[in-house]
Design an enzyme around this catalytic site. Sequence first.
Site, PDB file in Angstrom:
ATOM      1  N   ASP A 142       0.863  -1.121   0.349  1.00 55.16           N
ATOM      2  CA  ASP A 142       0.187  -0.054   0.252  1.00 55.16           C
ATOM      3  C   ASP A 142       0.696   0.966   0.064  1.00 55.16           C
ATOM      4  O   ASP A 142       2.281   0.609   0.044  1.00 55.16           O
ATOM      5  CB  ASP A 142      -0.733  -0.036   1.386  1.00 55.16           C
ATOM      6  CG  ASP A 142      -2.611   1.017   0.779  1.00 55.16           C
ATOM      7  OD1 ASP A 142      -2.214   1.692   0.515  1.00 55.16           O
ATOM      8  OD2 ASP A 142      -3.376   0.050   0.874  1.00 55.16           O
TER       9      ASP A 142
ATOM     10  N   HIS B 184      -2.782   3.444  -4.973  1.00 55.50           N
ATOM     11  CA  HIS B 184      -2.042   3.118  -3.138  1.00 55.50           C
ATOM     12  C   HIS B 184      -0.544   3.024  -3.884  1.00 55.50           C
ATOM     13  O   HIS B 184      -0.265   1.616  -3.123  1.00 55.50           O
ATOM     14  CB  HIS B 184      -2.651   1.870  -3.057  1.00 55.50           C
ATOM     15  CG  HIS B 184      -4.096   2.057  -2.368  1.00 55.50           C
ATOM     16  ND1 HIS B 184      -3.928   3.237  -0.946  1.00 55.50           N
ATOM     17  CD2 HIS B 184      -5.846   2.355  -2.447  1.00 55.50           C
ATOM     18  CE1 HIS B 184      -5.557   3.245  -0.685  1.00 55.50           C
ATOM     19  NE2 HIS B 184      -6.631   2.955  -1.793  1.00 55.50           N
TER      20      HIS B 184
ATOM     21  N   GLU C 262      -9.300   2.829  -5.831  1.00 53.25           N
ATOM     22  CA  GLU C 262      -9.372   4.250  -5.119  1.00 53.25           C
ATOM     23  C   GLU C 262      -7.927   4.581  -5.749  1.00 53.25           C
ATOM     24  O   GLU C 262      -7.169   5.735  -5.370  1.00 53.25           O
ATOM     25  CB  GLU C 262      -9.121   4.357  -3.852  1.00 53.25           C
ATOM     26  CG  GLU C 262     -10.498   3.851  -2.476  1.00 53.25           C
ATOM     27  CD  GLU C 262     -10.245   4.258  -1.499  1.00 53.25           C
ATOM     28  OE1 GLU C 262     -10.517   4.680  -0.102  1.00 53.25           O
ATOM     29  OE2 GLU C 262      -8.908   3.949  -0.609  1.00 53.25           O
TER      30      GLU C 262
END
Length: 491
Positions: free
Chosen positions: A158, A222, A286
């Site tokens: 991440d 990410h 995202e």
Amino acid sequence: MHHTIIPEPVSIQARDGSNDYFDYKGLPSIEGDFQHEASVLKAQCAAQLAARDETRNIVCKKDEALGAEAYTLDIGRERIELRAGGGSGAYHGFQSLRQLFLSGGTIPCAHIEDAPRFGWRGFMLDTARYFYSVAFIKKLIDVLSLHHINVFHWHLTDDQGWRLPVPEYPLLVEIGSKRVERRLSGAPTVGGFYTEDDIRDIVAFAAARHVEVVPEVDLPGHASAILAAYPGMGCTGGPYRVEDRFGIFEDVLCAGNDAIFELADAVFNTLVRLFPSSYVHIGGDEVRFNRWERCPKCKKRLAGIGLEKPRELQSWITVKLASMLAEKGKTAIGWDEVLEDSPRYVLPKEVAVMSWRGADGGKAAVKRGHPVIMAPNTEGCYLDFRHCDDAEEPGQWGVSTVYQSYTMDPVAKMSESEAALVMGGQCNLWSELIYAGKIAEYMIFPRILAFAENMWTPQHRKDFNVFAQKLTVHRQRLDTLGIAQYRGRLK
Ligand code: TNX
């Protein structure tokens, strides 16, 4: 005494009108089939059942008529017979017994029949926002398997850390696994990574417990840790850093740069080598498109592949990554954003979708023929949320009760054919606020127990009040195992 097994078995019949029970002074001998699973049980019980009782035995038989995960237990006065369709069924049967052994005392004679409702009963640990030791991960996998959880989804990368060594890209861990912790003075970096031996150790430990380890590398968003290590992979060239803040960041992998696929190929080869699971999770959540909108390389790419909107580059990347994996014999899983595809680059049907922004993504995915895993953050699957609406409780974003984990219905409002595509469900522990294993345990338990029963037990056998009662007994078993747990209200 009522049996207090979590998850509740499909059926438990007490022996007709008798008060007979199996009493034992130590661990019974275990004979017959499934000696692999038996040896794990012996090791698991060593601390609590140090002595052996050779006058008692557990006899195990493979029974072809039972499904692979199914088992039956015939608990007699001096002998327990376990039948199972396969190693996993035997393991689940042993774990149900282990729960009873953990409470000490005698076991009422009974006939138990058991098999799961869903095949995917998962738990995800985010080891990127904070790093957890191998010992902690093994402890967790062991206690999850006590409740028939059978998938450990390992979030390995991440913005805040890359935990997987990839030989061709050494900087991923040399730079990407450490971040500055600005709240600390002195030597201000935190992090770590798992060596290949660590990973093999965890995978083998899980396999012995019939838990499948599914690795996740989050692409193309990410990605701050990748960019810090290899700034050429981004649209602007940097400077980048392994993030010490949490949230969503605009810098993602540059869709116009072929080098990102070379990197992905090397990463996938590492995963193929280390993880026997047929699944690889490629993230996809995202992703922000701002950089792609302004990047000359991305614009060139768009023109080259006949797309108009920069956001469509995500589906192009996803389709490419999924087919790279397919060539290596693996099936891709993505977070539900992967469904927002472009008409030109449609997500291949075999890609599994993990529904996290509620259940809508999952519902849309089954309509399009995708296998689905339900992990809605709105319905009890996000263990980073607080257990109850109380300012004293740790957690982020919202509230997610034990009751919600018990009642989330993965196939709500689906037709039979849609429901058939639902593999099961999963709870996720995101670790932005979880800087130590003990805090993780507190967030996981008892919600994961409610969830395990929810995924395993047929609906007509589920009863939250009975579950809550069993929990009063079961909490002591967790105490015995040294597992921290939340003890506040359940609804
Ligand atoms: C969303 S769930 C994320 C994570 C965060 C989480 C916090 C998902 C696929 N992405 O990056 O940690 O929310 O609840």
